[in-house]
Scaffold this active site. Structure first.
Site, PDB file in Angstrom:
ATOM      1  N   LYS A  88       0.834  -1.212   0.000  1.00  0.00           N
ATOM      2  CA  LYS A  88       0.000   0.000   0.000  1.00  0.00           C
ATOM      3  C   LYS A  88       0.864   1.256   0.000  1.00  0.00           C
ATOM      4  CE  LYS A  88      -3.967  -2.167   2.289  1.00  0.00           C
ATOM      5  NZ  LYS A  88      -3.392  -3.440   2.770  1.00  0.00           N
TER       6      LYS A  88
HETATM    7  O1  LIG Z   1      -4.958  -4.633   0.312  1.00  0.00           O
HETATM    8  C1  LIG Z   1      -5.419  -5.467   1.113  1.00  0.00           C
HETATM    9  O2  LIG Z   1      -5.163  -6.653   1.008  1.00  0.00           O
HETATM   10  C2  LIG Z   1      -6.408  -5.019   2.095  1.00  0.00           C
HETATM   11  C3  LIG Z   1      -7.226  -3.999   1.685  1.00  0.00           C
HETATM   12  C4  LIG Z   1      -8.390  -3.723   2.424  1.00  0.00           C
HETATM   13  O3  LIG Z   1      -9.208  -2.912   2.044  1.00  0.00           O
HETATM   14  N1  LIG Z   1      -8.607  -4.410   3.579  1.00  0.00           N
HETATM   15  C5  LIG Z   1      -7.758  -5.384   4.026  1.00  0.00           C
HETATM   16  O4  LIG Z   1      -8.048  -5.990   5.081  1.00  0.00           O
HETATM   17  N2  LIG Z   1      -6.609  -5.649   3.333  1.00  0.00           N
HETATM   18  C6  LIG Z   1      -5.600  -6.589   3.866  1.00  0.00           C
HETATM   19  O5  LIG Z   1      -6.143  -7.894   4.018  1.00  0.00           O
HETATM   20  C7  LIG Z   1      -5.563  -8.521   5.176  1.00  0.00           C
HETATM   21  C8  LIG Z   1      -6.627  -8.832   6.207  1.00  0.00           C
HETATM   22  O6  LIG Z   1      -7.285  -9.986   5.816  1.00  0.00           O
HETATM   23  P1  LIG Z   1      -8.187 -10.828   6.872  1.00  0.00           P
HETATM   24  O7  LIG Z   1      -7.258 -11.280   7.956  1.00  0.00           O
HETATM   25  O8  LIG Z   1      -8.715 -11.965   6.027  1.00  0.00           O
HETATM   26  O9  LIG Z   1      -9.241  -9.907   7.355  1.00  0.00           O
HETATM   27  C9  LIG Z   1      -4.545  -7.548   5.729  1.00  0.00           C
HETATM   28  O10 LIG Z   1      -3.274  -7.826   5.149  1.00  0.00           O
HETATM   29  C10 LIG Z   1      -5.082  -6.232   5.269  1.00  0.00           C
HETATM   30  O11 LIG Z   1      -4.084  -5.248   5.202  1.00  0.00           O
END
Ligand SMILES: O=C(O)c1cc(=O)[nH]c(=O)n1[C@@H]1O[C@H](COP(=O)(O)O)[C@@H](O)[C@H]1O
Length: 257
Positions: A88
């Site tokens: 990011k």
């Molecule tokens: O770019 C990303 O992957 C991202 C964008 C977004 O809008 N929201 C988001 O949660 N993420 C990323 O997705 C991951 C979280 O995934 P979960 O653990 O499945 O919720 C983290 O690495 C976040 O930084």
């Protein structure tokens, strides 16, 4: 081969659009348990993975050893699976040149997430890389996406449509690197209709409670991938990483059927 073609082939070969997120959180066993944890995650899930997505924050948080662990992980990734580095990043163009060089040339990742807030010249250094991809943050999964990204402009467009316009300009002016967008599943229903036919990285499934119904309704054909990080690595149940990945891959495939 272009990044999008590679991703499309991987999706067709596996029948999976699952992106396996890699966000290691050292537990009681400390940082030295992380390499084995990641090796298990790769070994058990790669067959179900359309892509892998390490988030660099979790590696930086472990200090220099974390950067080493990321390097080892990159060296051990199966060649078949495209790697999206979730960084990011956003900075002035001169500095972004060095991020692009670091990620694409040194870390050899296939794609990287970028924050487009600094505008076109901040994206430009990432656009001349054949075979690589970038994902621009359009509508993120967090509540704060309402603060800027989903605001409505005087001409009726949403702010995230400025991001897709910037992406279209990137393709028109460069067309070396492929350009996709990050769309959080937590807001997908209102947003997907306005997204172009470009690859999406869709986080928010699992721990963040996003629902696949909006994707199913959108009937998209681009090589989108849907990320699950905690829902595979930290689900806190008896299932193996492989079982969790297989189940998520199947649910996602059903939404695209
Ligand atoms: O770019 C990303 O992957 C991202 C964008 C977004 O809008 N929201 C988001 O949660 N993420 C990323 O997705 C991951 C979280 O995934 P979960 O653990 O499945 O919720 C983290 O690495 C976040 O930084």
């Amino acid at each position: 081969m272009r990044y999008t073609e590679r991703l499309q082939q991987r999706i067709e070969r596996t029948g999976s659009r699952l992106c396996v997120g890699m966000d290691p959180r050292p537990g009681g066993d400390g940082v030295e348990a992380v390499p084995d944890f990641l090796k298990r995650l790769v070994d058990e899930t790669w067959e179900y993975a359309a892509a892998f997505k390490p988030n660099i924050a979790y590696f930086e948080a472990m200090g220099l050893r974390g950067i080493e662990i990321l390097g080892e992980l990159m060296g051990a990734m199966p060649k078949e699976v495209p790697v999206i580095l979730d960084a990011k990043r956003s900075d002035i163009g001169e500095t972004q040149k060095y991020y692009a060089q670091g990620y694409f040339e040194h870390w050899k990742v296939d794609a990287v997430t970028l924050n487009p807030f600094l505008g076109y010249d901040s994206i430009e250094p990432f656009l001349s890389w054949e075979g690589k991809g970038v994902y621009l943050l359009a509508v993120t999964s967090n509540p704060g996406s309402a603060d800027f990204q989903q605001q409505i402009l005087a001409d009726g467009r949403s702010v995230f449509e400025l991001v897709t316009a910037l992406g279209a300009r990137s393709v028109a002016e460069s067309n070396a690197t492929d350009v996709g967008y990050v769309v959080g599943l937590t807001h997908a229903a209102e947003v997907l209709a306005k997204m172009p036919d470009a690859p999406l990285l869709v986080p928010g499934l699992g721990a963040q409670g996003g629902d696949l119904a909006a994707l199913a309704a959108a009937k998209r054909t681009a090589p989108d991938v849907i990320n699950v990080s905690r829902g595979i690595a930290y689900a806190g149940d008896e299932r193996s990483f492989a079982q969790r990945a297989a189940e998520w891959a199947e649910k996602i495939a059903a939404a695209y059927a």
